[in-house]
Design an enzyme around this catalytic site. Structure first.
Site, short mmCIF file in Angstrom:
data_model
loop_
_atom_site.label_atom_id
_atom_site.label_comp_id
_atom_site.label_asym_id
_atom_site.label_seq_id
_atom_site.Cartn_x
_atom_site.Cartn_y
_atom_site.Cartn_z
N THR A 38 0.84 -1.20 0.00
CA THR A 38 0.00 0.00 0.00
C THR A 38 0.88 1.25 0.00
O THR A 38 2.02 1.23 0.48
CB THR A 38 -0.97 0.02 1.21
OG1 THR A 38 -0.22 0.24 2.41
CG2 THR A 38 -1.77 -1.26 1.30
N GLY A 39 0.35 2.32 -0.58
CA GLY A 39 1.12 3.56 -0.66
C GLY A 39 2.38 3.39 -1.50
O GLY A 39 3.43 3.93 -1.18
N SER A 42 4.62 6.23 -4.52
CA SER A 42 5.82 7.07 -4.36
C SER A 42 6.63 6.58 -3.17
O SER A 42 6.25 5.62 -2.50
CB SER A 42 5.42 8.55 -4.16
OG SER A 42 4.76 8.70 -2.92
N GLY A 43 7.77 7.22 -2.94
CA GLY A 43 8.55 7.05 -1.71
C GLY A 43 8.92 5.62 -1.35
O GLY A 43 9.32 4.81 -2.21
N GLY A 61 7.11 3.08 -0.45
CA GLY A 61 6.28 2.02 -1.03
C GLY A 61 6.72 1.68 -2.45
O GLY A 61 6.75 0.49 -2.83
N TYR A 113 1.06 12.20 14.51
CA TYR A 113 1.71 11.22 13.63
C TYR A 113 2.50 10.21 14.46
O TYR A 113 2.41 8.99 14.22
CB TYR A 113 2.62 11.97 12.65
CG TYR A 113 3.49 11.07 11.82
CD1 TYR A 113 2.94 10.11 10.98
CD2 TYR A 113 4.88 11.16 11.87
CE1 TYR A 113 3.75 9.27 10.22
CE2 TYR A 113 5.69 10.34 11.11
CZ TYR A 113 5.12 9.40 10.29
OH TYR A 113 5.92 8.57 9.53
N1 LIG Z 1 10.09 8.98 4.82
C1 LIG Z 1 10.37 8.75 6.08
O1 LIG Z 1 11.34 9.32 6.64
C2 LIG Z 1 9.51 7.82 6.90
C3 LIG Z 1 10.00 7.43 8.16
C4 LIG Z 1 9.23 6.55 8.93
C5 LIG Z 1 8.04 6.07 8.44
N2 LIG Z 1 7.58 6.46 7.22
C6 LIG Z 1 6.31 5.91 6.77
O2 LIG Z 1 6.49 5.38 5.47
C7 LIG Z 1 5.26 5.43 4.79
C8 LIG Z 1 5.51 5.99 3.39
O3 LIG Z 1 5.94 7.33 3.53
P1 LIG Z 1 6.85 8.09 2.43
O4 LIG Z 1 7.84 8.86 3.19
O5 LIG Z 1 7.27 7.15 1.39
O6 LIG Z 1 5.78 9.15 1.90
P2 LIG Z 1 5.12 9.43 0.45
O7 LIG Z 1 6.17 9.44 -0.60
O8 LIG Z 1 4.27 10.63 0.66
O9 LIG Z 1 4.19 8.17 0.20
C9 LIG Z 1 2.97 8.00 0.88
C10 LIG Z 1 2.13 6.99 0.16
O10 LIG Z 1 0.94 6.73 0.93
C11 LIG Z 1 -0.19 6.94 0.10
N3 LIG Z 1 -1.32 7.43 0.89
C12 LIG Z 1 -1.37 8.52 1.68
N4 LIG Z 1 -2.59 8.63 2.22
C13 LIG Z 1 -3.35 7.60 1.75
C14 LIG Z 1 -4.68 7.17 1.92
N5 LIG Z 1 -5.57 7.83 2.68
N6 LIG Z 1 -5.11 6.06 1.26
C15 LIG Z 1 -4.25 5.40 0.49
N7 LIG Z 1 -2.98 5.75 0.27
C16 LIG Z 1 -2.54 6.84 0.89
C17 LIG Z 1 0.25 7.91 -0.97
O11 LIG Z 1 -0.60 7.74 -2.11
P3 LIG Z 1 -0.85 8.91 -3.21
O12 LIG Z 1 0.42 9.72 -3.30
O13 LIG Z 1 -1.12 8.12 -4.46
O14 LIG Z 1 -1.98 9.71 -2.73
C18 LIG Z 1 1.68 7.46 -1.21
O15 LIG Z 1 1.71 6.34 -2.08
C19 LIG Z 1 4.29 6.28 5.62
O16 LIG Z 1 3.35 5.45 6.24
C20 LIG Z 1 5.19 6.92 6.65
O17 LIG Z 1 4.53 7.08 7.88
C21 LIG Z 1 8.29 7.33 6.43
#
Ligand SMILES: NC(=O)c1ccc[n+]([C@@H]2O[C@H](COP(=O)([O-])OP(=O)(O)OC[C@H]3O[C@@H](n4cnc5c(N)ncnc54)[C@H](OP(=O)(O)O)[C@@H]3O)[C@@H](O)[C@H]2O)c1
Length: 266
Positions: free
Chosen positions: A13-14, A17-18, A20, A155
């Protein structure tokens, strides 16, 4: 690493981008068929298309997991072509709020998007794993679950909930062949994080070039022993390990991939 995933089907899921996208790409490179989920149809299809172009197997599934209807649509699309063996609950968001400005609605929305979204997918996908006697459920958590700061309280609390529910799920799945674990990233360099830090840099005097900015940002915001931010591929590597048979004796645990950011016996 040969993660031994050929023949497995994974839903990430997700993955539009990023982290996922990196996880879906890595699973496909190891031979898994991947369902790439996102909310944005174009970005989601673009990741799935890139995986196919590289010779992997991928389909897209689009929906808002903050709603039951969206979760039904995503699970329906994911399960239409076959069972799901590996569920990676990664979708989530981290809008910047503090104790001063986070409203009750912000807290509620964070819980819907970051916690109940994953629960919805567990409810729809894990019964099939249990029936087949094999499965992997992986939550993407985070260091702020264990070591929160003053900012992003809503968060950080949702990350703690992800860690907690993964352990409870492991207990529930005792003896079924299905494991439940958390991968806990530190600060990982995805596009949104890079934009946020680049925006802070001029006001904080962090320098002009990205290497300078990253070094200062990590020292001030999330100091760690490696001295840099993590990369999405480093989170994907941990997911690969937990997804395969090599991790069959690992359940209810948290695998931290954070350069040593989190301290103590967590
Ligand atoms: N980056 C970090 O430093 C970090 C650190 C710890 C944990 N995380 C966790 O890693 C995960 C991914 O984060 P990321 O940094 O890769 O951010 P990101 O690039 O913004 O990716 C977030 C993803 O989640 C999807 N998403 C958001 N809200 C949603 C919803 N209501 N329903 C379905 N999909 C949804 C987005 O889909 P769309 O763009 O298609 O809307 C996107 O694919 C998050 O859960 C975050 O808490 C990240």
């Amino acid at each position: 690493m040969n993660a031994q995933l050929t023949g497995r089907r994974a839903l990430v899921t997700g993955a539009s981008s990023g982290l996922g996208a990196a996880i879906a790409t890595a699973l496909a490179a190891e031979g898994a068929e991947v369902v790439v989920h996102g909310r944005d149809p174009a970005r989601t299809e673009s990741v799935a298309g890139a995986i196919r172009a590289a010779g992997g197997g991928a389909v897209a599934a689009v929906g808002d997991l903050a709603t039951d209807a969206g979760a039904d649509a995503v699970a329906g699309a994911a399960l239409a072509a076959g069972p799901i063996d590996i569920l990676v609950n990664n979708a989530g968001s981290y809008p910047h709020r503090s104790w001063r400005d986070a409203t009750a609605d912000d807290w509620r929305e964070a819980y819907e998007v970051n916690v109940i979204s994953g629960v919805r997918m567990i409810q729809r996908v894990v019964p099939g794993m249990r029936e087949r006697g094999w499965g992997r459920v992986i939550q993407i958590g985070g260091g702020l679950a264990l070591q929160p700061g003053a900012e992003l309280p809503h968060y950080s609390a949702t990350l703690a909930a992800r860690h907690n529910l993964a352990v409870s799920l492991a207990r529930e799945l005792k003896g079924t062949g299905v494991t439940s674990n958390t991968v806990s990233p530190g600060a990982i360099l995805v596009d949104g994080v890079r934009r946020f830090i680049t925006g802070l840099a001029p006001g904080r005097g962090w320098g002009e070039t990205w290497p300078e900015i990253e070094r200062h940002a990590i020292e001030e915001l999330a100091p760690n022993d490696v001295g840099r931010m993590g990369r999405p591929e480093e989170i994907a590597a941990a997911v690969l390990y937990l997804s395969g048979p090599l991790a069959g004796y690992v359940t209810g645990t948290t695998l931290r991939v954070d350069g040593g950011t989190v301290r103590g016996l967590h």
